[in-house]
Design a protein around this motif. Sequence first.
Motif, PDB file in Angstrom:
ATOM      1  N   ALA A  45       5.672   3.645  -8.383  1.00  0.00           N
ATOM      2  CA  ALA A  45       6.805   3.042  -7.672  1.00  0.00           C
ATOM      3  C   ALA A  45       6.498   2.917  -6.189  1.00  0.00           C
ATOM      4  CB  ALA A  45       8.067   3.867  -7.897  1.00  0.00           C
ATOM      5  N   LYS A  46       5.800   3.899  -5.624  1.00  0.00           N
ATOM      6  CA  LYS A  46       5.412   3.821  -4.214  1.00  0.00           C
ATOM      7  C   LYS A  46       4.492   2.633  -3.974  1.00  0.00           C
ATOM      8  CE  LYS A  46       5.848   8.754  -3.287  1.00  0.00           C
ATOM      9  NZ  LYS A  46       5.125   9.997  -2.975  1.00  0.00           N
ATOM     10  N   VAL A  47       3.567   2.402  -4.881  1.00  0.00           N
ATOM     11  CA  VAL A  47       2.679   1.249  -4.773  1.00  0.00           C
ATOM     12  C   VAL A  47       3.498  -0.035  -4.882  1.00  0.00           C
ATOM     13  CG1 VAL A  47       0.801  -0.017  -5.909  1.00  0.00           C
ATOM     14  CG2 VAL A  47       0.647   2.476  -5.626  1.00  0.00           C
ATOM     15  N   GLU A  48       4.480  -0.026  -5.767  1.00  0.00           N
ATOM     16  CA  GLU A  48       5.336  -1.203  -5.929  1.00  0.00           C
ATOM     17  C   GLU A  48       6.113  -1.491  -4.642  1.00  0.00           C
ATOM     18  OE1 GLU A  48       8.305  -2.938  -9.367  1.00  0.00           O
ATOM     19  OE2 GLU A  48       7.545  -0.898  -9.510  1.00  0.00           O
ATOM     20  N   VAL A  49       6.613  -0.459  -3.989  1.00  0.00           N
ATOM     21  CA  VAL A  49       7.319  -0.634  -2.719  1.00  0.00           C
ATOM     22  C   VAL A  49       6.371  -1.217  -1.677  1.00  0.00           C
ATOM     23  CG1 VAL A  49       8.383   0.603  -0.789  1.00  0.00           C
ATOM     24  CG2 VAL A  49       9.078   1.122  -3.135  1.00  0.00           C
ATOM     25  N   ASP A  50       5.146  -0.716  -1.616  1.00  0.00           N
ATOM     26  CA  ASP A  50       4.160  -1.262  -0.678  1.00  0.00           C
ATOM     27  C   ASP A  50       3.902  -2.738  -0.960  1.00  0.00           C
ATOM     28  OD1 ASP A  50       3.934   1.178   0.587  1.00  0.00           O
ATOM     29  OD2 ASP A  50       2.087   1.747  -0.455  1.00  0.00           O
ATOM     30  N   PHE A  51       3.830  -3.095  -2.246  1.00  0.00           N
ATOM     31  CA  PHE A  51       3.623  -4.495  -2.612  1.00  0.00           C
ATOM     32  C   PHE A  51       4.813  -5.343  -2.178  1.00  0.00           C
ATOM     33  CE2 PHE A  51       4.406  -7.995  -5.536  1.00  0.00           C
ATOM     34  CZ  PHE A  51       3.262  -8.743  -5.336  1.00  0.00           C
ATOM     35  N   LYS A  53       6.858  -4.786   0.260  1.00  0.00           N
ATOM     36  CA  LYS A  53       6.785  -4.929   1.722  1.00  0.00           C
ATOM     37  C   LYS A  53       5.737  -5.979   2.115  1.00  0.00           C
ATOM     38  CE  LYS A  53       8.113  -0.236   2.991  1.00  0.00           C
ATOM     39  NZ  LYS A  53       7.625   1.030   3.572  1.00  0.00           N
ATOM     40  N   ALA A  54       4.573  -5.899   1.503  1.00  0.00           N
ATOM     41  CA  ALA A  54       3.473  -6.790   1.870  1.00  0.00           C
ATOM     42  C   ALA A  54       3.728  -8.231   1.454  1.00  0.00           C
ATOM     43  CB  ALA A  54       2.163  -6.291   1.254  1.00  0.00           C
ATOM     44  N   SER A  55       4.401  -8.426   0.337  1.00  0.00           N
ATOM     45  CA  SER A  55       4.592  -9.776  -0.191  1.00  0.00           C
ATOM     46  C   SER A  55       5.904 -10.417   0.245  1.00  0.00           C
ATOM     47  CB  SER A  55       4.535  -9.749  -1.721  1.00  0.00           C
ATOM     48  OG  SER A  55       5.665  -9.063  -2.237  1.00  0.00           O
ATOM     49  N   GLY A  56       6.800  -9.613   0.809  1.00  0.00           N
ATOM     50  CA  GLY A  56       8.093 -10.157   1.213  1.00  0.00           C
ATOM     51  C   GLY A  56       9.069 -10.310   0.067  1.00  0.00           C
ATOM     52  N   HIS A  85      19.959  -2.831  -1.374  1.00  0.00           N
ATOM     53  CA  HIS A  85      19.099  -2.486  -0.251  1.00  0.00           C
ATOM     54  C   HIS A  85      18.009  -3.532  -0.153  1.00  0.00           C
ATOM     55  CE1 HIS A  85      20.909   1.484  -0.029  1.00  0.00           C
ATOM     56  NE2 HIS A  85      20.782   1.554  -1.338  1.00  0.00           N
ATOM     57  N   GLN A  86      17.680  -3.869   1.044  1.00  0.00           N
ATOM     58  CA  GLN A  86      16.561  -4.781   1.247  1.00  0.00           C
ATOM     59  C   GLN A  86      15.516  -4.079   2.071  1.00  0.00           C
ATOM     60  OE1 GLN A  86      17.582  -8.639   2.614  1.00  0.00           O
ATOM     61  NE2 GLN A  86      15.488  -9.300   2.815  1.00  0.00           N
ATOM     62  N   ILE A  87      14.298  -4.076   1.591  1.00  0.00           N
ATOM     63  CA  ILE A  87      13.195  -3.433   2.294  1.00  0.00           C
ATOM     64  C   ILE A  87      12.710  -4.367   3.377  1.00  0.00           C
ATOM     65  CG2 ILE A  87      10.877  -2.508   2.052  1.00  0.00           C
ATOM     66  CD1 ILE A  87      11.591  -1.935  -0.885  1.00  0.00           C
ATOM     67  N   LYS A  88      12.583  -3.834   4.583  1.00  0.00           N
ATOM     68  CA  LYS A  88      12.124  -4.667   5.709  1.00  0.00           C
ATOM     69  C   LYS A  88      10.863  -4.098   6.281  1.00  0.00           C
ATOM     70  CE  LYS A  88      16.602  -6.352   6.832  1.00  0.00           C
ATOM     71  NZ  LYS A  88      17.310  -7.091   7.764  1.00  0.00           N
TER      72      LYS A  88
END
Length: 88
Positions: A45-51, A53-56, A85-88
């Motif tokens: 899930a942490k990797v998914e969050v990073d993705f 963030k990186a992909s928008g 929630h929206q990740i920025k």
Amino acid sequence: MINNIGTVRQHLLDTLADLRNRENPMEVDRARAVADVARVLVDSAKVEVDFIKASGATGSDFMQPDDGEGKQPQLPNGITGIRRHQIK
């Protein structure tokens, strides 16, 4: 049942309850295996969050809101999703 982070949380809480059951406790090795699998899921899930963030992107299938029982809430007709929630 929809498998998402809420499902992982519920399984971990169930495992904790089984470990604490004095009459029929879960085997420690089995509980450790559950925790290890959960750790891998959380890491993914942490990797998914990073993705995200990186992909928008704005979300994922794994990290979805649920109704507290691990099920997706029923949405009214015409509503296709919920974004809390929206990740920025």
